[in-house]
Write a protein that holds these residues in place. Structure first.
Motif, PDB file in Angstrom:
ATOM      1  N   GLY A   1       0.849  -1.137   0.163  1.00 22.01           N
ATOM      2  CA  GLY A   1      -0.085  -0.144  -0.136  1.00 22.01           C
ATOM      3  C   GLY A   1       0.938   1.241  -0.044  1.00 22.01           C
ATOM      4  O   GLY A   1       2.150   1.429  -0.390  1.00 22.01           O
ATOM      5  N   GLY A   2       0.427   2.257   0.530  1.00 21.66           N
ATOM      6  CA  GLY A   2       1.039   3.635   0.386  1.00 21.66           C
ATOM      7  C   GLY A   2       0.260   4.748  -0.035  1.00 21.66           C
ATOM      8  O   GLY A   2      -1.001   4.695   0.131  1.00 21.66           O
ATOM      9  N   ILE A   3       0.892   5.777  -0.357  1.00 21.96           N
ATOM     10  CA  ILE A   3       0.127   7.108  -0.791  1.00 21.96           C
ATOM     11  C   ILE A   3      -0.170   6.850  -2.119  1.00 21.96           C
ATOM     12  O   ILE A   3       0.164   6.726  -3.125  1.00 21.96           O
ATOM     13  CB  ILE A   3       1.116   8.321  -0.713  1.00 21.96           C
ATOM     14  CG1 ILE A   3       1.968   8.423   0.584  1.00 21.96           C
ATOM     15  CG2 ILE A   3       0.756   9.433  -1.055  1.00 21.96           C
ATOM     16  CD1 ILE A   3       3.425   9.093   0.633  1.00 21.96           C
TER      17      ILE A   3
ATOM     18  N   LYS B   1       1.716  11.273  -9.188  1.00 23.77           N
ATOM     19  CA  LYS B   1       1.213  12.549  -8.462  1.00 23.77           C
ATOM     20  C   LYS B   1       0.199  12.198  -7.485  1.00 23.77           C
ATOM     21  O   LYS B   1      -0.648  11.478  -7.884  1.00 23.77           O
ATOM     22  CB  LYS B   1       0.909  13.629  -9.665  1.00 23.77           C
ATOM     23  CG  LYS B   1       0.480  15.122  -9.138  1.00 23.77           C
ATOM     24  CD  LYS B   1      -0.024  15.872 -10.313  1.00 23.77           C
ATOM     25  CE  LYS B   1      -0.500  17.290  -9.657  1.00 23.77           C
ATOM     26  NZ  LYS B   1      -1.685  17.103  -8.807  1.00 23.77           N
ATOM     27  N   THR B   2       0.286  13.108  -6.508  1.00 27.81           N
ATOM     28  CA  THR B   2      -0.704  12.967  -5.396  1.00 27.81           C
ATOM     29  C   THR B   2      -1.855  13.923  -5.756  1.00 27.81           C
ATOM     30  O   THR B   2      -1.865  14.613  -6.778  1.00 27.81           O
ATOM     31  CB  THR B   2      -0.488  13.105  -4.219  1.00 27.81           C
ATOM     32  OG1 THR B   2       0.046  14.855  -4.081  1.00 27.81           O
ATOM     33  CG2 THR B   2       1.147  12.420  -3.723  1.00 27.81           C
ATOM     34  N   GLU B   3      -2.864  13.922  -4.827  1.00 28.89           N
ATOM     35  CA  GLU B   3      -3.893  15.006  -4.995  1.00 28.89           C
ATOM     36  C   GLU B   3      -3.407  16.391  -4.654  1.00 28.89           C
ATOM     37  O   GLU B   3      -4.326  17.256  -5.189  1.00 28.89           O
ATOM     38  CB  GLU B   3      -5.358  14.492  -3.874  1.00 28.89           C
ATOM     39  CG  GLU B   3      -5.725  13.290  -4.013  1.00 28.89           C
ATOM     40  CD  GLU B   3      -5.367  12.516  -2.878  1.00 28.89           C
ATOM     41  OE1 GLU B   3      -6.188  11.968  -2.119  1.00 28.89           O
ATOM     42  OE2 GLU B   3      -4.104  12.329  -2.611  1.00 28.89           O
ATOM     43  N   ILE B   4      -2.440  16.419  -4.224  1.00 28.70           N
ATOM     44  CA  ILE B   4      -1.762  17.927  -3.953  1.00 28.70           C
ATOM     45  C   ILE B   4      -0.878  18.115  -5.133  1.00 28.70           C
ATOM     46  O   ILE B   4       0.017  17.567  -5.596  1.00 28.70           O
ATOM     47  CB  ILE B   4      -1.242  17.742  -2.592  1.00 28.70           C
ATOM     48  CG1 ILE B   4      -1.877  17.427  -1.434  1.00 28.70           C
ATOM     49  CG2 ILE B   4      -0.372  19.160  -2.143  1.00 28.70           C
ATOM     50  CD1 ILE B   4      -1.094  17.080  -0.125  1.00 28.70           C
ATOM     51  N   ASP B   5      -1.408  19.409  -5.420  1.00 27.16           N
ATOM     52  CA  ASP B   5      -0.457  19.908  -6.681  1.00 27.16           C
ATOM     53  C   ASP B   5       0.974  20.070  -6.224  1.00 27.16           C
ATOM     54  O   ASP B   5       1.182  20.573  -5.157  1.00 27.16           O
ATOM     55  CB  ASP B   5      -0.940  21.506  -7.108  1.00 27.16           C
ATOM     56  CG  ASP B   5      -2.276  21.272  -7.642  1.00 27.16           C
ATOM     57  OD1 ASP B   5      -2.802  20.155  -8.223  1.00 27.16           O
ATOM     58  OD2 ASP B   5      -3.041  22.494  -8.061  1.00 27.16           O
ATOM     59  N   GLY B   6       2.066  19.620  -7.192  1.00 27.33           N
ATOM     60  CA  GLY B   6       3.346  19.835  -7.014  1.00 27.33           C
ATOM     61  C   GLY B   6       3.826  18.751  -5.974  1.00 27.33           C
ATOM     62  O   GLY B   6       4.962  18.631  -5.581  1.00 27.33           O
ATOM     63  N   LEU B   7       2.982  17.598  -5.764  1.00 23.75           N
ATOM     64  CA  LEU B   7       3.522  16.595  -4.808  1.00 23.75           C
ATOM     65  C   LEU B   7       3.699  15.391  -5.271  1.00 23.75           C
ATOM     66  O   LEU B   7       2.375  14.776  -5.823  1.00 23.75           O
ATOM     67  CB  LEU B   7       2.983  16.606  -3.242  1.00 23.75           C
ATOM     68  CG  LEU B   7       3.339  15.727  -2.399  1.00 23.75           C
ATOM     69  CD1 LEU B   7       4.745  15.976  -2.238  1.00 23.75           C
ATOM     70  CD2 LEU B   7       2.441  15.496  -1.215  1.00 23.75           C
TER      71      LEU B   7
END
Length: 526
Positions: free
Chosen positions: A358-360, A367-373
């Motif tokens: 599992g994980g983020i 890319k995550t839901e957060i811009d730039g991350l």
């Protein structure tokens, strides 16, 4: 020098294969990149300890065949899109980055062709290796290539404490109404003890796994789920957290911890043997036997150990088609130093926490839901592994999605405005910081590891998970209070992150009543 280091186009937290892949891919596109390692040694990472190898392409192989093997091992919980990206682009990226650019010396036959090996649940021999020290070779060579790339700055002894976001940290209250965006990280310089902000248009978390949350693990001590905890606090989703893979064969010896016995040894013909002298895997998986998926092998060993001994044996005595000492020099020499001659004696082994499936949550560009991350490697959940990872796919995932993240960050660059950076406050230290007692930290970590091993381990149940949640809730309040008062240091930061991630894993396991892959419950609802 420090001011320019603290402001770059891309900040990479972690110096293993995933982080280095993102760094070199971005640097090749002209970005300035800062890579942080919490260790003083930039090679220290989960990558360094990977023995078996990295998936490429075997004779008679195809992307569709690899896809089938990955999804079979993952019990069908895999993200089909991510698996296809890996299978179709992986071999080309291995050839380009690892063979051509980093010049990793993969083993070759007499005629110059790659020597491919096979591991559990693979249908063909498709794994490239450097004897039994593939991870070390890849790590050292990729680090050398990263050093040669203009624009990359490598900093050891720097620990990311938390991700900086506009919505959470900016003193400009209008920012809380904007899109959630990562601006970099607060970073502890272990030499000076200072925590200072490092800013970047894009940030990549590449901090590795969670193995050190467990009493028995193949992972280095640094694997405490730091990136997962930071991302969760920043607002990211954590998915599939119940799926913790236990490697079936870690050396059992009172004088040595964390020494992995690669699955490739079973790929060459080694067999598991109980203390009664019985080869037992045929009882659990008649078709694949000792090369069954890792979750099934780990549970079989657990049952064979249960109520009798604390280990089983891995027997390589019948292997004659390869020279054991030449093919597995690291294992041979380590065991020899402990008076175990693996050519003539079976090796005592136990299962141990090995890989976080599992994980983020990330998309196909990591890319995550957060811009730039972005998140790459074991900290991420691309969905490639589903409920259980296929052997030697982890390094390939780290390479493929690390490169994709670096490229995407280069394309999606959004300059940070000076007034936004100016609105981020300096780190606030405790007014009268306490120097923590190392013994208390060590004891708390040991207690956490014992809780996770006993209650959230290879075999789980409602009663065990309920007990774990109660204990973790108690730890959380005590450790968070201590963190607020203590002088920042590696061990207290690791403990704070570990108890949070342990809680996330336990809650996910308690909420999933269905046994699947490496999440196994005795009270499963089928």
């Amino acid at each position: 020098m420090e001011d320019t280091t603290r402001r770059s186009n891309l900040l990479v937290i972690g110096s293993g294969l995933a982080g280095l892949s993102a760094a070199v891919a971005a640097a090749e596109q002209g970005l300035t990149v800062t890579v942080l390692s919490k260790s003083e040694n930039l090679t220290e990472s989960n990558t360094l300890y990977a023995q078996g190898g990295i998936v490429e392409t075997g004779i008679g192989d195809s992307p569709d065949l690899l896809i089938r093997d990955i999804i079979d091992a993952g019990s069908g919980l895999n993200n089909s899109r991510s698996v296809r990206i890996l299978a179709e682009s992986g071999p080309e990226l291995v050839a380009d980055y690892l063979v051509r650019k980093a010049e990793v010396p993969f083993e070759r036959g007499e005629e110059g062709e790659f020597d491919r090996t096979r591991e559990g649940a693979h249908t063909v021999r498709r794994i490239l290796h450097v004897n039994d020290q593939t991870g070390r070779a890849i790590q050292e060579q990729m680090l050398g290539y990263a050093r040669s790339c203009p624009g990359i700055t490598l900093l050891s002894g720097h620990i990311a404490v938390d991700i900086i976001t506009n919505t959470h940290h900016s003193t400009d209250y209008q920012q809380r109404y904007k899109r959630h965006r990562a601006l970099g990280a607060y970073v502890l310089n272990q030499q000076t003890g200072e925590i200072r902000p490092f800013y970047a248009e894009s940030t990549v978390i590449a901090t590795g796994g969670i193995g050190n949350l467990y009493l028995h693990t193949s992972n280095p001590e640094s694997a405490t789920g730091d990136g997962i905890a930071m991302a969760y606090r920043a607002g990211c989703s954590i998915i599939n957290a119940e799926y913790v893979q236990f490697h079936p064969t870690v050396l059992f010896h009172r004088d040595v911890k964390r020494f992995l016995i690669t699955e490739a040894l079973r790929g060459e013909g080694a067999r598991l043997l109980n203390t009664k002298g019985e080869y037992f895997m045929e009882r659990y998986h008649p078709r694949l036997r000792d090369l069954a998926p890792r979750d099934e092998v780990a549970r079989a060993i657990y049952r064979e150990m249960d109520g009798s001994t604390g280990y089983v044996y891995l027997d390589a005595r019948d292997i004659t088609h390869v020279n054991i000492a030449d093919r597995f020099p690291g294992i041979y020499e380590q065991c020899k130093a402990l008076d175990i001659d693996i050519v003539n004696q079976p090796i005592p082994v136990v299962p141990a926490a090995h890989y976080f499936c599992g994980g983020i949550k990330v998309d196909e560009h990591s890319k995550t839901e957060i811009d730039g991350l972005y998140v790459v490697g074991e900290s991420s959940c691309t969905g490639v592994h589903g409920a259980n990872r296929l052997a030697s796919v982890s390094l390939l995932e780290a390479l493929v999605f690390g490169i994709r993240a670096g490229h995407h960050a280069a394309i999606q660059q959004k300059p940070l405005r000076d007034n936004l950076i100016a609105s981020i406050p300096d780190w606030v230290y405790p007014k009268q910081p306490i120097d923590f007692d190392p013994l208390l930290i060590q004891h708390d970590m040991f207690t956490l590891q014992s809780t996770m091993w006993n209650y959230v381990g290879i075999v789980r149940s409602k009663r065990r998970l309920d007990r774990a949640l109660a204990d973790l809730n108690y730890f959380t309040h005590r450790i968070e209070k201590f963190y607020q008062e203590a002088r920042a240091g590696e061990s207290i930061l690791a403990l704070r992150n570990a108890v949070l991630v342990g809680t996330l894993i336990t809650k996910a396991a308690a909420g999933n009543h269905r046994s699947l892959g490496c999440h196994y419950r005795t009270d499963s609802m089928h």
